[in-house]
Design an enzyme around this catalytic site. Structure first.
Site, PDB file in Angstrom:
ATOM      1  N   SER A 297       0.843  -1.187   0.000  1.00 13.08           N
ATOM      2  CA  SER A 297       0.000   0.000   0.000  1.00 13.08           C
ATOM      3  C   SER A 297       0.888   1.249   0.000  1.00 13.08           C
ATOM      4  CB  SER A 297      -0.953  -0.045   1.198  1.00 13.08           C
ATOM      5  OG  SER A 297      -1.951   0.932   1.094  1.00 13.08           O
ATOM      6  N   GLU A 418      -8.854  -5.278  -4.536  1.00 16.53           N
ATOM      7  CA  GLU A 418      -8.189  -4.190  -3.818  1.00 16.53           C
ATOM      8  C   GLU A 418      -9.174  -3.171  -3.251  1.00 16.53           C
ATOM      9  OE1 GLU A 418      -5.126  -3.924  -3.068  1.00 16.53           O
ATOM     10  OE2 GLU A 418      -3.901  -4.999  -4.516  1.00 16.53           O
ATOM     11  N   HIS A 509      -7.463  -5.721  -0.049  1.00 16.97           N
ATOM     12  CA  HIS A 509      -6.230  -4.940   0.028  1.00 16.97           C
ATOM     13  C   HIS A 509      -5.457  -5.309   1.302  1.00 16.97           C
ATOM     14  CE1 HIS A 509      -3.660  -1.487  -0.784  1.00 16.97           C
ATOM     15  NE2 HIS A 509      -3.908  -0.977   0.404  1.00 16.97           N
TER      16      HIS A 509
END
Length: 599
Positions: A297, A418, A509
């Site tokens: 991320s 995601e 995610h």
């Protein structure tokens, strides 16, 4: 009944207090709840029939809520995480440039952990919003047996704790920071095998995610013990400045900097941590010439930026980027760009000064961090890396396209779902509004967009909103990044973690991190199967092999060719582990051609 009547007003107080205790995970909540229930069965029926009972009980209930909420808000205090196991005996001292440090062992004494080692001076007072300075030399031995506070960020409130109990979310323990926050947190943590090494071990340095607003190297999800226990590599995590304290740009700061630039202090912290590793890791048995930096991320975007900035030259020998890159556009983040230009970032800094009654930088340095963060909250979209002219002399996507990046081996990829965390606060799904927005956004390309992401029903709109964001922001970015490196390995993570109640989030995610770190179960409860254990064994082995040799392949693993060797394939990491056609190829190619803002 008079005696009973005197006690009945305590019922709502007991019920509310027990509920609050449950939300706060207090050990006595169950007993309080049972007591409240028994008392209610005996007394409540007659009490509610009396004259002004309803009004009286309502007043007691309100008082109970206020008292209970205040009690929960005040304490117990958050505590920093203790390193190692129950055996608190110290390791042998390790010399560093600032003085010797000792660590602690894990429970089976196979891993030594050195936690909370300062790699820079605390960025407080006059050092707030300045490049990090090396730590001062210490007198005596530093006991690295506890992780430091986490960087300044939001801490759990009563409301967020309550919502977490009512509504399940992926990575709950990571998203809700469980530790005290402080500006004095520029520290790093090292895990190494307790077994003697024949030669120096390569180093994995991991950068936490969190949108540059939250996160810490102390979170159990990133615990490096399992990887270090294999004996082949050292694992390192660290903290860096976040939010407005890590990324404020301002003309006054640029003028005093010595390089006519401001902002990106969090990235400068990352470079300082890598510099400390280069200068000190050999004393821990690490090889400063073989350092791989990894992140997910915001951590993946940081890894990408470190590959683009000349300031990281000589510090990094390999890159692992997961679900985050710096391949977006530059402009104004309010308009959907990934990064601000210098002018936009400095304008946000001036607006912060205005919100603080025209305060100068010097005056803002004297303010409590909480005051700064509260004033900065409406401008949160801007407190991220910007193209400042120093850390980044031009947009990072342009640096990579020109071939001017750090061209070391790259292992990169993204996940199938995601954007599914958007289901925590679902977007509007009106069909007409979806089409209007598509026409306004994509103009002449709108029909191509709608063929890829149709919106004929509310359900279809929701699915298209989530899929288009995943394809545009993540899948495209990782694909582009991998194609711009000479040696790159690209994956696509599709495993849905078997966490009860979270199936709708899919391969969400951050889902891959616990598999890569061999930390299944460190964030949330799940009943893992043989499929999960096989995936964990493969993904963590790929990471270790990549740190060792710049190539993830090894005995017993599915063969993983480079992007140049198999440009139309990726390695699927899921219920199966196999090379497959690259996912959503037509959609990704659409976004590769798209000229508008891309976050």
């Amino acid at each position: 009944m008079k005696t009973a009547g005197r006690w009945v007003p305590l019922l709502p107080l007991t019920v509310v207090a027990s509920a609050l205790a449950w939300l706060n995970r207090s050990p006595w909540w169950g007993w309080a709840a049972v007591a409240a229930l028994l008392a209610a069965l005996v007394l409540t029926a007659r009490w509610w029939l009396r004259g002004r009972a309803l009004l009286r009980t309502g007043a007691w209930l309100l008082a109970a809520v206020l008292v209970g909420a205040t009690a929960v808000a005040i304490g117990p205090p958050l505590r920093t995480r203790v390193a190692g196991g129950e055996d608190r005996r110290a390791t042998a001292a390790v010399p560093t440039r600032e003085g010797p440090v000792t660590g602690v062992y894990d429970d089976d004494r196979t891993v030594e952990v050195f936690a909370g080692i300062p790699y820079a001076r605390p960025p407080v007072g006059d050092l707030r919003w300045r490049a990090p300075e090396p730590p001062v030399r210490r007198a005596g031995v530093f006991a690295a047996d506890r992780f430091s506070a986490v960087p300044e960020q939001a801490t759990p409130t009563f409301l967020t704790r309550a919502l977490a109990q009512v509504k399940q979310a992926p990575l709950e323990g990571t998203l809700l920071n469980p530790y005290p926050a402080d500006e004095d947190s520029l520290t790093l943590n090292i895990w190494r095998s307790a077994r003697p090494a024949v030669q120096k071990r390569p180093v994995l340095v991991y950068i936490a995610g969190g949108g540059f607003a939250t996160g810490s190297g102390a979170l159990p999800l990133y615990d490096g013990a399992a990887l270090a226990a294999r004996g082949d590599i050292l694992t390192v995590t660290f903290n860096y400045r976040l939010g407005v304290l890590g990324f404020l740009a301002h003309p006054e700061l640029a003028a005093e900097s010595g390089h006519d630039a401001s902002g990106n202090y969090g990235i400068l912290d990352q470079i300082a941590a890598l510099t400390w590793v280069r200068d000190n890791i050999a004393a821990f048995g690490g090889d400063p010439e073989r350092v791989t930096v990894a992140g997910e991320s915001a951590g993946g975007e940081s890894v990408c930026i470190l590959g683009a900035t000349p300031l990281a030259a000589g510090l990094v020998d390999g890159l692992i980027g997961a679900s985050g890159a710096c391949m977006g556009t530059t402009g104004d983040r309010r308009d959907g760009h990934q990064a601000d230009t210098r002018a936009t970032a400095e304008a946000a800094g001036r607006r912060l000064s205005e919100r603080l009654n025209g305060a100068t930088v010097r005056e803002m340095r004297d303010m409590p961090a909480g005051v700064i963060r509260a004033a900065a909250e409406p401008l949160d979209v801007h407190w991220r890396p910007s193209v400042d002219g120093y850390v980044l002399n031009r947009p990072p996507a342009e640096i990579y396209a020109a071939g001017d990046q750090l061209d070391v081996p790259l292992l990169a990829g993204s996940n199938a779902d995601e954007s599914s965390l958007g289901l925590l606060d679902p977007p509007g799904t009106g069909v007409d509004a979806y089409r209007r927005t598509a026409v306004e956004t994509y103009g002449k390309d709108v029909e191509a967009f709608l063929r890829l992401y149709p919106g004929d029903t509310p359900g279809q709109v929701l699915d298209s909103l989530l899929r288009s964001t995943t394809d545009r922001v993540m899948t495209r970015a990782m694909h582009r990044w991998a194609r711009l490196q000479t040696t790159a390995y690209l994956y696509y993570f599709t495993r849905v973690p078997p966490e009860e109640g979270l199936e709708k989030y899919g391969a969400y995610h951050g889902a891959e991190v616990m598999y890569a770190f061999d930390n299944l179960g460190h964030d949330g409860d799940a009943t893992y199967t043989g499929t999960d254990h096989r995936l964990r064994d493969h993904l963590s082995a790929y990471w270790v092999n990549f740190v060792l040799r710049g190539d993830p392949n090894g005995p017993g693993l599915t063969r993983w060719p480079t992007v140049k060797q198999a440009p139309e394939q990726v390695l699927e990491l899921g219920d199966r582990i196999a090379m497959v056609p690259r996912p959503h190829a037509a959609a990704v190619d659409f976004w590769m051609r798209y000229q508008g803002p891309i976050a």
